[in-house]
Each structure stands twice: as C-alpha cells, then as structure tokens.
Design an enzyme around this catalytic site. Structure first.
Site, short mmCIF file in Angstrom:
data_model
loop_
_atom_site.label_atom_id
_atom_site.label_comp_id
_atom_site.label_asym_id
_atom_site.label_seq_id
_atom_site.Cartn_x
_atom_site.Cartn_y
_atom_site.Cartn_z
N VAL A 1 1.48 5.27 1.86
CA VAL A 1 1.40 6.00 3.12
C VAL A 1 1.27 7.49 2.81
O VAL A 1 2.04 8.04 2.02
CB VAL A 1 2.63 5.76 4.00
CG1 VAL A 1 2.51 6.51 5.32
CG2 VAL A 1 2.82 4.27 4.26
N ASP B 1 10.62 -8.02 8.81
CA ASP B 1 10.93 -7.08 7.72
C ASP B 1 11.70 -5.86 8.24
O ASP B 1 11.33 -4.72 7.97
CB ASP B 1 9.65 -6.64 7.01
CG ASP B 1 9.93 -6.09 5.61
OD1 ASP B 1 11.03 -6.32 5.10
OD2 ASP B 1 9.04 -5.43 5.04
N GLY C 1 0.80 -1.21 0.00
CA GLY C 1 0.00 0.00 0.00
C GLY C 1 0.83 1.26 0.00
O GLY C 1 2.04 1.22 -0.18
N LYS D 1 -1.70 4.68 6.38
CA LYS D 1 -1.28 3.60 5.49
C LYS D 1 -2.52 2.98 4.85
O LYS D 1 -3.32 2.34 5.52
CB LYS D 1 -0.50 2.54 6.27
CG LYS D 1 -0.02 1.37 5.40
CD LYS D 1 0.76 0.36 6.23
CE LYS D 1 1.22 -0.81 5.39
NZ LYS D 1 1.98 -1.80 6.19
#
Length: 1018
Positions: free
Chosen positions: A714, A835, A712, A729
């Site tokens: 932000v 991540d 997505g 987000k």
C-alpha cells in the site's frame, strides 16, 4: 611483658592476614552482585518509566533504584521493582545474588519461565512475581528455599500441576497461585505447612476434591479456592480451623451441607462465599455466633428451609445474599428474619430473589439500613402492598421486586428515591396510576412496569428521566395519548415499549429524535393517524412494532433509511396504497408483517418478498402478484377499449406524438448530447491508468510505502490535478491468490456504503511499462494510519508511541462493530470480512475507525441462522493467526460468527494492549482465556498500562469526580468491554454474541459512561 608483646604481635599479624584475604574477596563478591544486576537489566526489553536509568557506573549498585544492600557486606538483600511496567525475561543470573532475601517484581510484564535457578537462593524469604506474564510450570526447585515465608506467583499464565514439593517449605506463611491455568489436584502435602495462614488458589482449572490434609493447617486464616472445577464435599476438618476469617469456595462443583454449628467453629469468620455450587440443606442457624461477619453469599445453590431469625446480631454485616435457591417454607411468618436484619446498620446489599418465599412483604423492609443500595426479592410468591416506608432507604440504587403477587398502588413517595437507577416492578398485580413522582428519579436508567394492572395516562413527568436507557410499561390498562415528552428522552437506547394498552391519539412526530433507540413497540393500542415520516430518523432501530392499531395512510418513504431493521410489523391497521419496493431490499429482515391492512396493487417479488417465511401479507384483498407461496391472485391487465377508442389510440395518439417529437427534437438532441458528455466526464474521472498511479506515488517510491500485506503493498499517492491524497493498494500478482483477492475485494465493496468502511474510490486493471499485468485498488486515505500502529508502535518503522484514551478505544470498538453489523445484516446479502485485525482498522483525521482490506471477504448467498449453507474448506480461509475463528481451522463453514470471534479478540487486544500472538499465549492459554481468568475480580490488572495515562483532557469526569471515583468508573467501563470481548471470542460459534447484540451493548456502555462523565462524545 614479653608474653603480652607476643600476644599483641600475634593478633596484629592475624588481623593483617585476615584483612589481606577479606578485602579482595568482598570486593570480588560485590562485583558478582553488580554483574548479576546488569545481566538482569540486559534482559529488560521495555522500561517506559526509565526505572533502571540509575543502574550505571555513576552510582554504586547499592544506590540503584529498587536495590537494598546489607550494611555489613554491601551485598544485595532486596530487589524491589514492583509496578514499574517493566517487560522482559527473568535473567538466570539473579541466582548469583546469593544474599537475596526479598524479590518483588509484581505488577509488571515479565514473561518466560519461572526459573529453576531461584532454588539456589537459600536466604530467600519473600518471592513475589504476581501480576506478570510468566509461563510454564512452577519449578519444584523453589522448595529448596527453605526460609521462604511468602510465595506469590498469582495472576500469570502458569500451567501444569502444583508441585507437591511446596509442602516442604516449613516457614511458608502465604501461598498465592490464583488466576493461572493450573490443573490437577490440590496437593495433600500442603497440609504439612504448619505456618501457613494464607492460601489462594482461585480461578485455575484445579479438579478433584479438597484434601482432608488442609484441615491440619492450624494457623490458616485466608482460604480461597473459588473458580475451579473442584468436586466432592468440604472436609469437616476445615470447619474446625477457628482462625479462618476469609472462606471462599464459590464457583465449583461442590455438594453436601454446611454444618449447622458453622458460626461456633469459625468464630472469627468475616467473609463467607459458597455461591454457585450444589450445596443443599439449610442456612446454618449458628451464623450469629460469628459476630464479625461482613459478607455472606449463598447464591445459586439448592438450599431449602428458612433463614435464621437472629442475623440482626451481626452488627458488621454489609452483604447478605441467598438468591437463586429453593428457600421458603410456606409458613406465614417465614419473612420475620427481615425484622432482625433491621439491626444491621451497615447493610448495603440484601437479596433473596428467585426463591419460594410467600406471604406479605413485611413492613420492616422500610426499617432496613439507610446504607442499603441494592435490594432484590423478585421472583418469589410475595403478596400485599409495598410498604410506604420503603422510601426511607434513601441510598437505594437498584430495587428488584418483579414476578411476585404484589397488589395495591405504586407508592407516590417513590419519587423520594432520588438515587435509584434501576426499578423493576414488572409481573405483579399493581393497580392505580403511574405516580408522576417517578419523574423525580432523574438517575433512572432502567424502568420496568410491564404486566401489571396500571391505569390512567402516562405521566408526562417521565420525560424528566433523562438518563433512561429502557422504559417498559407494556401490558397494562393505560389510556390517553403518548406524551411527546417521552420522545425527548434522547438517552433511550435499548427499548421503548408501550404495547398492549389502550393508548389513543397519534404517535408523536417527535419520535424521530430517538436516534439511538434499538426497539420501539407501541402495538396493541388504539393509535390513529399516519405513521410519522420522522421515524426514518431512528437509524438505530432493529425492531419496530406498530401492529394492532388504527394507523392509516401509506407506508412512509422515510422508512427506507431504517437500514438496521430486523423486525417490522405493521399488521392489523388501516394502511393503504402500494407496498413499497424498497422493503424488498431489506434482505436482512427476519420478519416483515403487513397483513390485515388495505394495501393494493402488485406485490413485489424480489429480495425479501421472495421469502414466504419472512413476509406476511394475508388479509389484503386488493393485492395481487408476488411469489406463488403467498397465494395472491394474478394481476390482470386492463380490459381492451371499444373500437372507437381503439382508433383513437391507434391513429390520433401516434400522430400527435410524432408532431411533438418534430417540435421538440432539437431540445431532445441537446439533452442526449449533454448526458453523453456527462457520462464521458464521469468515466474519465473514475478511470485511473498505471501512468497516473506512477506519477501519484512517485514511481511507487519506498518513501510513499505505507505497509505490506499478504497480497500486496500500500502506497500513499497524491494526484497533482486536484492535490487529492489516496491510498493505493498494488496487488502482487506473483503471489498465489492475489487475483482472487482482488476480485473478492471488488465484489464485496461494489455496493457497500458505510461511514465505518474504507471507501474504495476506483480500481486499476492495466499493464505496466514492462508489459506485465497490473492491478490496484485506490482507497480514501486515512491520515492516522492503522490501529496496529497505535497499539503496537514499531520504532524501527518510524512509529511514535501514541496513547489511545479510554474514550478513543471505546469509539473505535463501536465503529468496528457498526461496520460488521452493517456487513452482516444491513447491506442486503451478508458479507463476512474474514480478516478482522488491528492492521485492517484504519483511522481518519477525527480518529473514526474504518474497516478495510476485503481481500478474504466471502459473500453468503444463502444463510441459515447466520451460517453459510455452502461448505468452504479451511484451505480457503487464511485470515490471520490469533484472530481466525477456531472452527475455520477444522474446515468449518464461513459464517458471520467467524467475524464475531475476530472482533472479540480485537476488542480484548484494544483494551489490554496484548497481541493474541504474544509469547505468553501457548500451551492452551489464549488472550480469551487470559481475559476470562481475570474477569471480573482482577480485571483491571490486565488493562493496557497506558490506560492509566488517560490523555483525554476534555473528560468531564476530571471536574465532577474524585480520582478514586473516576478509577471505579473506569473499572466498570473496562470490565463491561472485556465481558463483551470474552462473549464474542467463545470457542464454539453458538456461544458467541451476534454483531447486532454487540452494537446494542456497546452503545449501552457508551451512553452510560457518557452520562457519568467517563466518556466524552465526539
């Protein structure tokens, strides 16, 4: 006359013809050089110092920076652009500079291959490409440059074998290929280089044996092949190269003995390193013949026997280390070699630790050089007293005498060693009192006195050691109270260990001031009173041992704030009351021991209390309940009362209650109405609609776009109602996995709260104006953007070049480590982020780092040794290339060690400025290997160049240290961090650190450099 006239005419004609041909030819060739230089410049992608700004038509190219031309033909002879932070490819047009004799591009950021075209430069005499990022193999074509006398391609990312063709360079005097990824054997053809005086192949992956042919290089003076995988023995012919002054074969797999006549055959020897191999035999008795010797390292081998008795003849000797061998003869006079060393007035480092030396410590220790800073003879079988005169060694900073049989008292005069930073006297048989004069050692950072026979009280003067990181005086016969002055050593960050003594009195309430301390152990004493509530202020504690004392009262409620506790042992005391339920929420605890106290009531059975292996409550006869494995009796309900009281309970109390309700019902209704209204307001506050977000982001305008991620985009949003700025987000639900990412992030962040995690304010799950599903997460806004924007600014996206100081980088590294430590151990159920990378590290107004984007996070429901018990295939682990742990790529389980790997790569990137995905990292070379090859001898050469532009104007070091001193401190700090980065990014999970260890070591680094002025506290 006619003849002379004819001759004059002829000469004149020839000159005219010559000039008519030479002028345009020279001009043409000059133009070739100019165009070649411009082509070279065109391949430069970064020139931060604008070093090539003069390379334009306003000046003749011979006047350009770094260019030197020959006076006769005005052709380029020298290209010298060293240490200008240039980046880019090396243009093949450089081969058109046919008059080049010198190329020096060292200490820049050039990448790509070392060109075959360099072989066309037949006049080339010097080629220095060291300390860049060149990749690929060494081109054999370089051997065509027959006039070369210097070839240095050290500290790059070269792979493959050393071309045997290099052995055909008849004039080569210096060959530098160290710190690369070169493999294969050392070519025997190098033995043909009769002019060679310097050869350095250190820190590669070379294997095989050392060729006998090296012994034919009669002029060899500098021989360095350390840090490889070489095996076999050292050819005897090499020991006959009498000009050698530098000899280093350390950190290989070599074996055999060192010739006894070494000092005679190598009379010019100055530095001799054979450590970390498999050598046997004895130290050569002829060393004193090499009268120029300065450094001798025989450590980590299998040497036996004694030490030569005439080393005192080495007037220039500075370092002498024979530690970690099997030396020692058992003879009474085997330490007499120390007497001889007293003549070495330049001696700075002397160690013979971890050997088999025995007998009394010679008094001559006290007469060693006053330049001595490091003295280590721990882990031997030495006996007797410490010579009083040892205090003459006024420059000592490290003294290691542990694990011997030394007796007597610790000399009171020790207090005169004002520069001492580390003192290790543990595991001996010292008696008497701890000298109060130790308090004069105000630079002490580590003090080990454990496992001796010390007695008396702990001197309050130890409180003067304000730089202590660790104090261990456990397992002695100390008595009396714990001085509250110890609790004023706010620098304590590693351990305070007073265990197994006979200390009495209370645990001082001032203990709450030790907010950075990781371990407190006062077990096995005679302490009384209640456990201080102030212990709850020690937020960094991972280990708290109070067992085997006489503490009474209840467990303080403040202990609920010790969110980092790994081990909590309160056993064998006189504690009473109920066991608090909040201890059960500490599911990160590995050991909770409450046994042999006087606790009563029902034992909780939730959380940690559901794990019988982690909890011990035996010896508490008034406890009941708990899980069956703990074998406690069932809790019994109170016995029924007599009938008269039953009537009282059945009739009178309900009647009374009804009356009270009638009287107070108006008040009750008002309260309930108020509470309902409050909940309604709260619901409105936390529920955000799609319309609200459209208004806040100006219909998700591109001007408010902060970034685009995997699932997505932000946006920056501002709510008009209260002018609050947030980050929104918006999930791209068309992207496969976006919904799972949304759910994972909501689940992971539902209950987490930490200053270094991005705060989720609320979420939005709705329908947009077109009737499509819409999902968004609303975060606290971070004004300083992501770490990625600071490390690698993208000018096309409007990012400005901004420098992060050493202090800021260290703070950010600690912030991220704290966040992961919390997720892994201190939240309850472990969470793996999956991540970690610079784009997911966000910075607030104060440059405090916050970890965000939990779209790939995994919650480990059951763990064993920090590994998930549920196998998750590699397809479920996406992460980011360069940061993903290697085991994930082959279907390995999700684990906290995966985050540790990512953190290690991020840490190396943060301090080197290099992405793990840069072009240079291929063919097996990674950011981890690149850093490992440079550690530790050349570690500053991989530092982010912007670290040299330190912009922390508040740095105390500017006022107290010289530039040289500051540089050394920066080196120490940088090397310490790189070491952790390497340890975290090891290939296999079992070889990596844990985040709690990372936090501990990073705090040690921070505190150390805070005290010396390199680091400025926030």
């Amino acid at each position: 006359m006619a003849y002379w006239a004819f001759l004059s005419f002829s000469i004149h004609s020839i000159l005219l013809i010559s000039l008519s041909e030479t002028a345009p030819t020279t001009s043409l060739r000059n133009e070739t050089d100019r165009l070649a230089l411009l082509a070279f410049k065109n391949e430069i992608t970064s020139d931060p110092l604008r070093a090539l700004s003069s390379w334009n038509d306003s000046l003749h190219f011979c006047e350009w920076r770094g260019i030197t031309c020959g006076s006769k033909h005005q052709r380029v002879r020298t290209l010298n652009l060293t240490s200008l932070f240039l980046e880019g490819f090396l243009s093949p047009h450089i081969a058109n500079l046919s008059f080049l004799a010198t190329i020096d591009l060292s200490n820049n950021g050039f990448y790509g291959p070392v060109l075959n075209e360099l072989g066309h430069l037949f006049r080339l005499r010097q080629l220095d490409l060291s300390f860049n990022s060149f990749q690929g193999e060494i081109p054999a074509a370089i051997s065509n440059c027959s006039k070369l006398f210097l070839l240095d391609i050290s500290s790059n990312s070269l792979v493959g074998e050393i071309p045997p063709e290099l052995g055909s360079l008849p004039n080569l005097e210096g060959l530098g290929l160290y710190i690369n990824g070169l493999t294969g054997n050392i070519p025997p053809s190098l033995g043909n280089l009769s002019s060679l005086n310097t050869i350095s192949l250190a820190r590669n992956e070379l294997d095989g044996s050392i060729p006998n042919d090296i012994g034919r290089i009669s002029k060899l003076r500098f021989f360095q092949i350390s840090g490889n995988k070489l095996s076999g023995t050292i050819p005897s012919s090499i020991y006959n190269l009498s000009d050698i002054y530098f000899f280093s074969v350390s950190e290989n797999q070599l074996h055999g003995t060192i010739p006894s006549n070494l000092g005679a055959t190598l009379p010019n020897l100055q530095l001799f390193y054979v450590g970390a191999n498999r050598f046997t035999g004895s130290i050569p008795i002829s060393l004193s013949n090499a009268s120029l010797l300065q450094e001798l390292y025989f450590t980590y081998n299998d040497f036996t026997g004694g030490v030569p008795m005439d080393l005192g003849d080495l007037q220039f000797l500075r370092f002498f280390s024979i530690g970690n061998n099997r030396m020692g003869t058992g003879k009474a006079d085997e330490l007499k070699f120390v007497d001889s060393l007293t003549n070495c007035s330049n001696l700075e480092r002397f160690t013979f630790h971890v050997n088999r030396f025995s007998g009394p410590l010679p008094n001559s220790i006290a007469n060693l050089s006053t330049q001595l800073s490091f003295l280590g003879f721990g882990e031997n079988q030495l006996s007797g007293n410490i010579p009083e005169g040892i205090v003459n060694l006024v420059k000592l900073s490290k003294l290691y005498i542990q694990n011997n049989l030394l007796t007597g008292e610790i000399p009171v005069a020790f207090g005169k060693l004002r520069k001492l930073q580390q003192l290790e006297l543990s595991r001996n048989k010292f008696s008497g009192k701890i000298p109060s004069s130790i308090g004069n050692m105000t630079k002490l950072s580590l003090l080990y006195l454990q496992e001796n026979n010390l007695e008396g009280s702990i001197p309050s003067s130890l409180g003067n050691c304000r730089k202590l990181d660790l104090l261990n005086i456990s397992q002695n016969n100390l008595s009396g109270p714990i001085p509250k002055e110890l609790m004023g050593i706010f620098s304590l960050s590693i351990s305070l260990n007073l265990a197994q003594n006979s200390l009495t009195g209370f645990l001082p309430v001032e203990v709450g001031g030790l907010k950075n301390l990781r371990e407190i152990d006062v077990s096995g004493n005679r302490l009384t009173g209640e456990i201080p509530q102030s212990l709850g202020n020690c937020e960094s504690l991972v280990l708290l041992r109070l067992q085997s004392n006489f503490f009474n009262g209840t467990i303080p409620s403040s202990l609920r704030d010790l969110r980092g506790i790994d081990v909590l042992d309160l056993s064998r005391n006189n504690l009473t009351g109920q066991i608090p339920e909040f201890l059960g929420s500490f599911s990160f605890l590995k050991n909770l021991n409450l046994s042999f106290n006087d606790f009563d009531g029902k034992l909780p059975d939730k959380g940690l209390f559901g794990n019988a292996r982690a909890v011990s409550v035996m010896g508490n006869s008034k406890l009941c309940g708990g899980i069956p494995q703990l074998q406690l009796p069932e809790c019994v309900s109170p016995a029924p009362k007599r009938r008269k009281k039953s009537f009282y309970l059945a009739v009178f109390i309900p009647t009374s209650f009804l009356a009270v309700c009638l009287i107070f019902s108006p008040c009750l209704c008002a309260v309930l109405y108020g509470r309902r209204k409050s909940r309604s307001v709260e619901s409105l506050h936390t529920s955000i609609s799609y319309s609200d977000l459209c208004k806040a982001t100006d219909d998700f305008s591109s001007s408010n776009l902060l970034g685009v991620g995997s699932y997505g985009s932000v946006y920056r949003g501002t709510f008009a109602s209260d002018n609050t700025t947030v980050a929104v987000k918006v999930l791209n639900l068309q992207r496969q996995g976006a919904s799972k990412s949304f759910i994972a992030e909501c689940e992971a962040l539902r209950n987490v709260r930490h200053r270094n995690l991005v705060k989720v304010l609320t979420s939005c799950s709705s329908i947009d104006f077109k009737g499509n599903d819409f999902k968004a997460l609303i975060y606290e806004f971070m004004p300083n953007g992501s770490l990625e924007e600071w490390l690698h600014p993208n000018e096309e996206e409007g990012h400005q070049l901004r420098n992060l100081s050493l202090t800021q980088r260290l703070n950010i590294a600690i912030d991220v480590a704290n966040a992961l430590d919390y997720l892994h151990y201190h939240h309850g159920t472990p969470i793996v982020h999956c991540d970690i990378k610079p784009t997911n590290v966000l910075l607030d107004d104060d440059m405090v780092a916050h970890v965000g984007d939990f779209g790939l996070a995994k919650i480990l429901l059951e763990t064993s040794n920090n590994f998930s018990s549920t196998h998750i295939s590699s397809t479920a682990i996406k992460g980011s290339i360069g940061y993903v742990a290697p085991e994930y790529g082959i279907g390995g389980d999700v684990s906290t060690f995966g985050d540790v790997y990512s953190y290690g790569i991020l840490l190396l990137e943060l301090f080197t400025g290099r992405r793990p995905t840069e072009e240079m990292f291929k063919n097996g070379l990674t950011l981890h290997e690149f850093s490992k090859m440079a550690f530790s001898d050349r570690v500053m050469e991989i530092a982010d160049p912007l670290l040299g532009e330190e912009n922390d104007q508040d740095n105390a070091c500017n006022n107290v240290e010289s530039t040289e001193g500051k540089g050394q401190r920066v080196l120490e700090c940088f090397a310490s961090v790189v070491r952790i980065g390497i340890a975290c990014s090891m290939e296999t999970p079992r070889d990596r650190m844990q985040m709690k260890e990372v936090v501990s070591e990073m705090l040690v680094i921070r505190d150390k450099f805070l005290r010396i002025g390199i680091y400025k506290a926030r």
